[in-house]
Every structure is written in structure tokens, then in C-alpha cells.
Design an enzyme around this catalytic site. Structure first.
Site, PDB file in Angstrom:
ATOM      1  N   GLU A   1       0.823  -1.210   0.000  1.00  0.00           N
ATOM      2  CA  GLU A   1       0.000   0.000   0.000  1.00  0.00           C
ATOM      3  C   GLU A   1       0.857   1.261   0.000  1.00  0.00           C
ATOM      4  O   GLU A   1       0.514   2.256  -0.650  1.00  0.00           O
ATOM      5  CB  GLU A   1      -0.956  -0.006   1.200  1.00  0.00           C
ATOM      6  CG  GLU A   1      -1.863  -1.221   1.287  1.00  0.00           C
ATOM      7  CD  GLU A   1      -2.643  -1.489   0.001  1.00  0.00           C
ATOM      8  OE1 GLU A   1      -3.030  -0.524  -0.685  1.00  0.00           O
ATOM      9  OE2 GLU A   1      -2.857  -2.670  -0.325  1.00  0.00           O
TER      10      GLU A   1
ATOM     11  N   HIS B   1       2.123   2.182  -3.351  1.00  0.00           N
ATOM     12  CA  HIS B   1       1.103   2.849  -4.156  1.00  0.00           C
ATOM     13  C   HIS B   1       1.111   4.371  -4.003  1.00  0.00           C
ATOM     14  O   HIS B   1       0.581   5.070  -4.866  1.00  0.00           O
ATOM     15  CB  HIS B   1      -0.287   2.361  -3.745  1.00  0.00           C
ATOM     16  CG  HIS B   1      -0.776   1.164  -4.489  1.00  0.00           C
ATOM     17  ND1 HIS B   1      -0.787   1.075  -5.861  1.00  0.00           N
ATOM     18  CD2 HIS B   1      -1.336   0.005  -4.043  1.00  0.00           C
ATOM     19  CE1 HIS B   1      -1.310  -0.089  -6.225  1.00  0.00           C
ATOM     20  NE2 HIS B   1      -1.654  -0.754  -5.147  1.00  0.00           N
TER      21      HIS B   1
END
Length: 850
Positions: free
Chosen positions: A303, A306
Site C-alpha cells: 500500500e 502505491h
């Protein structure tokens, strides 16, 4: 299908949102208003944007004292709202204002309600979000397409005493005089709507730690504060790692990692406010297995990766989702490998690569990138091919280009396209810029075609002028798959080979159906796909395979030995070798010491267990015991002081396989004593042994153990322990206990967990048919109750069915019962089911050999 029906016109586009939301947690509703700065490019009498399940009370455009009233009309199928103006909006800057209302739904999408219970048993509500891919429109009127980026200034009006988070840092918090407060957050960078987030509820939050200059916190349900340290450590490492790797600082002012009790996915990369399922964030390092810790690190790193690759630079449309997710998957492993080198993360990647191979071998596979028209189409992209195959292809490219050149290309890409949107080819162009390699030519076949190659190799030439002949065809579980004719892959093949103390390696390109390459010397052994970094299977000639097994095993890396097992198993499913021949190969690898290789070996033994007929099961159990027991004895059942985590995990893997598949009475008894000690004092038992004991007991236990496991699931001190016990309930083989579990999945088990619990129970060799009958009879209830994206995962266990009549019933059922957000994945699971049915019919009479 007309794409324009689902795409917004570009005659009006947003540049900024000022959004205020007032969630009512008890009534499960919210109200809000939004002021959207828009650029009107042509004279318009209507403005078209996205809404879903919202009531718009009032809307108007304003500019320089001019106000145009807007009358909303809604298109349910296309999820669009047409605002009909009472005049013409001329080109230029305007502000669109809307007052609206909505419901905090219980479907774990959009702006939804989650819940938790405190120590007294009182339930509390949390309002939270999940907008990817097209659900921001359920929270506020917006241009809900990834290339229509804007900035977001969010204000939340929330009850006193609750935590309120959004993407930006908190700027102010002022009482409203009615038991609430108005919390204002800093404006975000320019970003897509699917990355907006809000979380409101009775959560705790850690003090911030400084991570590469960024304040990092973890938010958690009450009582979980002791489970946050590992996430803080791995998150801080990732922020520094990615800032260095990308050559760009973290693109937001703060980062909160937020554990949500009810969450349909693993996590969501909202800029500055990443949301997680509890098991993917909160963990006790002293009680978790190495694999559970690695799972948390992987998801946190995925995550955070990202924040740059996905948030700062975003795909233009959902057909490019693979690049966001594949790259984050690839980068999570690079980061985890740097975070804990002793975990050998790239060796462990073989398991993910296997999952991608299994799907991509099917006739029903798909290209990594394909056309996306509707929101429904985009939901189907969140699968193994997007994540695991995409990551494997990127790893192959990186290893061929070289890590430094690849990294420089990524930096060029991010710098060139910061705050913008891209297509897949933009990354290839940046990599070509920094490496001068023909990346587009190399990669297009891997991205825009389904399937992958089987590379066959044999030695040719003479003693003095040895050569390696390589050929390619598409791998298929059907043995009559045609050789490649003109449309093959351009395959980067890395080989290594040796003779006596000499070793050599080479990077080759196999760009036709067959190529021959010169070798430096005639090898004693040769490895095709060195490092197992290429996304292809290998078929060695009999001469090369024999040389590897007799003279080359010690020169092979764990990843290469893993590939040898995995490729041979796939050949067995395809009918190229028999099950007995495959097990003979496992016997030749019985001295293996690597965790990942043993995990694959044990996984194949579990798969073969499903095709064994009951009369010969005792004979098969002897085969398993003779293979596994010496390895466990060498390792020792008791942990050794100072041993590494992968060794401990290997012990657990061997013990569970020996007890559950091998039915070793001594090991079954030992598992019970291990679990009794674990219940008495969890700190006294190695976590991997504790986890293994739970699996063995579930496979062999009865009502007393079922009751104990259910209670320990409910009372567990960590999310990992809770899930261990919950998922084990599907392994009990007593039909009465399975019946109890089925009732629990539509009662007390959380809707985020129930589909996965049912899915595991469906694979139960003894009671799986009973689980399927329950699913079929209650299909409409399950569709209504569970998150839409979890239904196809619930039925993934169909791929383990071996009975032809049952398989026919399943196929007939789904001909009239479509699966939401998973039609392609369902067809793949059904095809895998038929492959296993045929494997059993082919092998059951001759396996195991007497």
C-alpha cells in the site's frame, strides 16, 4: 457495449472539491455539501457527473454573481447524474454546489458502516470508506474516473470523543455547540476520486513516529494498541525505502495506517489514510508465525508503494489497473526482502507465481491488460493475473534489464508523469529511455496476450562446440497444445551451467519457435530459467533432467529447485508424466532444507491426497510419512535455540503435513500436546508449531475441539489467532460440526470473514459436498449478505472437486446463477475443477503404485 454510456463527457471537468460531510453513526446516514471548481470548455445546458444511491436536495452553478439552478436526473445503470441547468453555462471557471444525503450502507463499499464491541460488549459504529474502483460516487457527487484528477479539501462534522481521519493532516477542530466538532483537513495533492477517504469512529491512534520526515501513525480498535509496533516499524522502513528507490519524497503531509473491523479487501491505498483489514495490519510479533508477519509487512509495503505508483502517477483508465497493482506487488517484495533479508522473500514468491501459472494455463485465461468499459468490468480486474502474473512479468523484465537500469526507468516515469495519468506504454518508454532496450517489443506479448510459454531445452552440437537448443510453445493442460508459429513470446531466458568447478551464465532471447545458442563448454548440468525469474515453465530433455538431479541439485538455488517441482507437477496435471513419476521426483528431493520448496512439495502432496480413493488411502499415507518424517526428524520437533524464523516455519509445515495428510499417529498425539501447552501458556510454544497443531487437530478432532476452537476464535488476543481458529473450523470432518459451522457463517461470523470460511470448508474432503449443497440452497441469501467481491472467492474451492457427477451439477448451477464481479474468475475455477476431475480419473487406478 457503448463505452460512452459509462464515460463522462469532457466538456466540463473538475479542478478542486471542497467537501463537508456529517455522518450520523447511530442512524447510519450522512448529509453533506460540496463546492466543486469546474472548467466549462464548451457552452453547456447540462452537467454530467457520477452519483449512486445519493439524494441531491439542491444543486446550482455560480460565477461572478451569476447563479444557474440545476435539476438532477439519475441514470441508475450508468451511475450518472444529469444536472439540467436553467440557462447556459459559458466556457470558463465555475463552481458547482450540491447539497446531498446518503445511507451508510452495510455492503463494505462506498461510505459504509462497520462496527466493534468494547470490553463491556457494547456495540459501536464506525463510518469508513472503500471507493476503489467506482464507489466515491456513493459518498458525494463527483467526476469518478481516474484521469479526472482534482484536489480535495475535506471537512468532517463528527460526534465529540471519536477519531476522525481523512487524507490530509488535521488543520483545525472546533466545537459546533451541539455535542459535535468540525474537523478541517489540509487540501490534498491533485489525485483521483477513488483515493479519497474518511474514517469516523471510536478508534485509538498511536503517537506519530518520524519516518523519512513523514508523521506515521497506526489507528486501531480499542484494546489493540499493543499490536501496532510491527506495522509502525515496517511502515517507517517502507517510507524511507521507497523515497530512496523512487528518488522522490513521500507525496503527502502525513500517513495514517487504519485498521477497520469490517473490510472487504486486504487494504486500500487511500493517499495519507490507508485502510486495512485488521489481520493485514495489527499483529503480535511474539505470537505470530513468520508467514503471518510477512503477510503484514507485504500488505503495508504494497500500500505504501502505491503512494507513488498509483496515487502520484495513476492509470488513465481501469484497463491499466494491472500496472498499478502489479507494480505495487513487485515493489512490496523488494521492500520486504530489504526489510527482512532472512525471510528470503523472492524464494517465497514462487508460491504466488504458481497461483498465476495455474490460472494462466487455462483456456479461460485472459490478457493482463484488456478493455474495460463498465464499472462491472473494472471489478473483474482484481485477480491473480493482475497482481501475481503482472508482478512476475515485471520481475522478469527487471532481472533481464538489470536492477539499476530498471530503477532508473521507474524514476524517469514517475518524474515525467507526476500528478498525471498514464498508459502502460508510458512505462515502457521510460525504461527504453534509460536502458536503450526494446522494452515495448519485448513486453507487448506478455501484457496483451493470455497464457505463457513452455520452454523446452536440449543439448546439441559436439564435445568441442556444445550448443543449447531452446523451443517454445504455449503451456496448456491439454497435451496437444500446438507449437508456436509466428506468434510466440519474446522470452528473456537466463541460463547457468557448470562443469567441475567452473560455472557460466548467459542472458538469451528466445524470439522464435526455436533457437540454438552456443555454450562456453559442455556442461555437467544446466539450469534453464536461472533464479526462476522468467515467467515460463521449463521442459528439460531426459539427459538434462537426469544431470540436474544427479549432479546439479547443490548448484541450484531454492527458487530453481522450487521451479523444478512446480513445473513437474504441472506436467503431471497435463498428463505428460504420471503421479507416481512425480512422487519419485519428490523422493529425489527428500533432503531439501528450504521452506519454500517444502511448502510446494507439501502442497502437491495435499493435492494428490484429493485424488486418492479411500481403499488405498492408507498406502498413500505411508508414502507421505516416508517422505516427510525423515525431514522432520533431521530438523527436530523441538525448536533449537537461535534458529531462524524460516526454519521454525518449515518445522510447522512438515508437522502439519505429516499429521494431516500422512495421518502419523505419533504426530497427531504430539499436536494435541502442543496445543494443550499453547492454551496453557501461549508464550511457551513456538507460533509455527501452535498453528500447525491447530490444523492437525481440526483434521482429526471432534465436538469438544470444535467448541474450544470457536470460543478461542471469539476470545483471541490478535487478529491472526482469531483467523487461525475460525478457518480451522472448516476442516472438521464430522457432518454435524460442519452443519453448525454453516449456521455460524450466516449468523455470528462477520460478513468480511464468512465467505472465506465457507470457501475453506468447501475444500473439506469429507463434508465439502454438504457445504456446496448449503451454498446452492441459500445462494440468494449469501449474495445479499456478503460483499459482492467476495462471492467468487467463496466458491474458489470448487477447483478441488474430483467427482464428475458433482462437477456436472456445479456447472449446471452456475449456468443460471451468475457471480457478481467474478464471471471470468468463476469460469477459470470451473475449468480447473474439470482438470482435477480428469486427473483423478486418469490416475486413481494406478496411484499410488504398490
Amino acid at each position: 457495449m457503448d463505452a460512452d454510456r459509462y464515460r463522462l463527457p469532457r466538456n466540463v471537468v473538475p479542478s478542486s472539491y471542497e467537501l463537508t460531510l456529517e455522518p450520523d453513526l447511530e442512524a447510519a446516514r450522512f448529509s453533506g455539501d460540496v463546492a466543486i471548481r469546474i472548467d466549462v470548455r464548451d457552452p453547456v445546458r447540462e452537467v454530467v457527473l457520477n452519483t449512486l444511491e445519493l439524494e441531491i436536495d439542491q444543486a446550482w452553478l455560480e460565477r461572478d454573481g451569476t447563479r444557474l439552478e440545476a435539476n438532477p436526473s439519475f441514470e441508475e445503470e450508468t451511475e450518472r447524474c444529469r444536472l439540467l441547468l436553467d440557462g447556459t453555462a459559458d466556457p470558463g471557471a465555475w463552481t458547482l454546489r450540491c447539497n446531498f444525503r446518503g445511507v451508510l450502507n452495510d455492503r463494505l463499499e462506498g461510505f459504509y458502516r462497520s462496527s466493534l464491541k468494547d470490553d463491556s460488549g457494547t456495540e459501536h459504529v464506525i463510518a469508513t470508506t472503500q471507493f476503489e474502483s467506482t464507489h466515491a460516487r456513493m459518498a458525494f457527487p463527483c467526476w469518478d474516473e481516474p484521469d479526472l484528477k482534482a484536489t480535495f479539501a475535506v471537512t468532517l462534522v463528527v460526534p465529540d470523543g471519536v477519531l476522525a481521519l481523512s487524507n490530509g493532516s488535521e488543520v483545525s477542530s472546533e466545537p459546533t455547540g451541539d455535542g459535535r466538532r468540525r474537523v478541517v483537513y489540509a487540501e490534498t495533492m491533485k489525485m483521483s476520486t477513488y483515493l479519497v477517504a474518511f474514517v469516523v469512529g471510536p478508534l485509538g491512534i498511536t503517537k506519530p513516529v518520524d519516518a523519512a520526515g513523514t508523521p506515521l501513525r497506526v489507528a486501531y480498535p480499542p484494546g489493540r494498541d499493543t499490536l501496532t509496533e510491527f506495522a509502525l516499524e515496517s511502515g517507517a522502513f517502507a517510507l524511507q525505502y521507497f523515497s530512496d528507490y523512487y528518488g522522490i519524497g513521500y507525496p503527502a503531509g502525513k500517513l495514517d495506517l487504519v485498521a477497520i473491523p469490517d473490510f472487504a479487501s486486504g487494504a486500500m491505498e487511500n493517499l495519507g489514510c490507508i485502510t486495512f483489514r485488521e489481520t493485514a495490519l495489527l499483529v503480535d510479533p511474539e505470537r505470530a508465525t513468520q508467514q503471518e508477519l510477512q503477510r503484514v509487512a507485504d500488505v503495508v509495503h504494497h500500500e505504501i508503494a502505491h503512494m507513488w505508483f498509483g496515487d502520484l502517477v495513476t492509470m488513465r483508465w481501469w484497463n491499466g489497473l494491472w500496472l498499478n497493482e502489479a507494480f505495487a506487488t513487485f515493489m512490496e517484495m523488494k521492500c520486504t526482502d530489504a526489510f527482512r533479508p532472512e525471510w528470503k522473500r523472492w524464494a517465497d514468491f514462487g508460491l504466488s507465481r504458481t497461483a498465476a501459472f495455474e490460472v494462466d494455463s487455462l483456456d479461460s485465461t485472459r490478457p493482463i491488460e484488456y478493455e474495460v468499459v463498465s464499472p462491472k468490468d473494472s471489478a473483474g480486474m482484481f485477480d491473480i493475473l493482475t497482481y501475481e502474473k503482472g508482478a512476475a512479468v515485471l520481475r522478469m523484465l527487471e532481472q533481464y534489464l538489470g536492477e539499476d537500469g530498471f530503477r532508473d526507468g521507474v524514476r524517469h516515469y514517475l518524474t515525467t508523469h507526476a500528478y498525471g495519468n498514464t498508459e502502460t506504454t508510458d512505462l515502457w518508454d521510460s525504461l527504453e529511455e534509460t536502458t536503450a532496450a526494446p522494452v515495448r517489443r519485448l513486453m507487448d506479448g506478455w501484457i496483451f496476450r493470455g497464457g505463457y510459454p513452455l520452454v523446452s531445452g536440449e543439448l546439441t552440437g559436439s564435445e568441442d562446440f556444445p550448443k543449447l537448443k531452446l523451443s517454445q510453445k504455449r503451456f496448456s493442460y491439454h497435451s496437444d497444445a500446438p507449437a508456436v508459429q509466428g506468434q510466440g513470446w519474446i522470452i528473456p531466458v537466463i541460463i547457468k551451467y557448470g562443469w567441475d568447478e567452473y560455472q557460466s551464465s548467459a542472458k538469451l532471447i528466445l524470439d522464435s519457435a526455436e533457437n540454438t545458442f552456443d555454450l562456453s563448454f559442455k556442461p555437467d548440468w544446466l539450469v534453464i530459467n536461472s533464479g526462476a525469474t522468467g515467467f515460463f515453465r521449463v521442459n528439460y530433455s531426459a539427459e538434462l533432467l537426469e544431470a540436474l538431479l544427479t549432479r546439479g541439485l547443490n548448484a541450484m538455488s531454492p527458487s530453481e529447485r522450487y521451479g523444478l517441482v512446480d513445473d513437474r507437477y504441472a506436467s503431471m496435471v497435463a498428463g505428460e508424466v504420471s503421479a507416481n513419476q512425480f512422487v519419485d521426483l519428490l523422493g529425489q528431493l527428500s533432503s531439501e532444507t528450504d521452506l519454500s520448496v517444502w511448502q510446494r512439495m507439501c502442497g502437491t502432496l495435499a493435492a494428490l491426497d484429493r485424488i486418492v480413493d479411500e481403499p488405498v488411502r492408507p498406502a498413500y499415507q505411508v508414502v507421505v510419512r516416508e517422505l516427510i518424517r525423515p525431514a522432520l526428524d533431521r530438523l527436530g520437533i523441538e525448536p533449537s535455540e537461535g534458529e531462524d524464523e524460516r526454519t521454525a516455519q518449515l518445522r510447522g509445515t512438515l508437522l502439519e503435513t505429516l499429521g494431516s495428510i500422512g495421518a502419523d499417529p505419533e504426530i497427531i498425539a504430539r499436536a494435541r500436546s502442543i496445543h494443550e501447552a499453547f492454551v496453557a501458556d501461549a508464550s511457551a510454544v513456538d507460533p509455527a508449531l501452535a498453528a500447525a497443531s491447530i490444523g492437525v487437530i481440526a483434521d482429526t478432532g471432534g465436538p469438544a475441539e470444535f467448541d474450544l476452537f470457536w470460543q478461542r476464535h471469539k476470545d483471541a488476543a490478535s487478529p491472526q489467532l482469531s483467523v487461525r481458529y475460525l478457518h480451522s473450523l472448516g476442516r472438521f470432518r464430522d457432518p454435524a460440526l460442519t452443519s453448525r459451522l454453516l449456521d455460524l457463517t450466516v449468523g455470528e461470523v462477520r460478513t468480511q470473514d464468512a465467505p472465506f470460511t465457507l470457501g475453506r470448508a468447501l475444500t473439506n474432503r469429507s463434508t465439502g459436498r454438504m457445504v456446496w449443497d448449503f451454498m446452492a440452497e441459500n445462494w440468494d441469501l449469501l449474495l445479499e449478505r456478503f460483499p459482492a467481491n467476495s462471492i467468487v472467492r467463496m466458491v474458489a474451492g470448487l477447483a478441488t472437486i474430483t467427482d464428475r457427477r458433482w462437477a456436472e451439477e456445479v456447472e449446471e448451477f452456475f449456468s443460471g446463477h451468475p457471480v457478481p464481479q467474478g464471471e471470468k474468475t468463476l469460469s477459470q475455477n470451473i475449468e480447473r475443477m474439470w482438470n482435477i476431475v480428469r486427473l483423478k480419473e486418469r490416475e486413481s487406478e494406478r496411484f499410488p503404485s504398490s
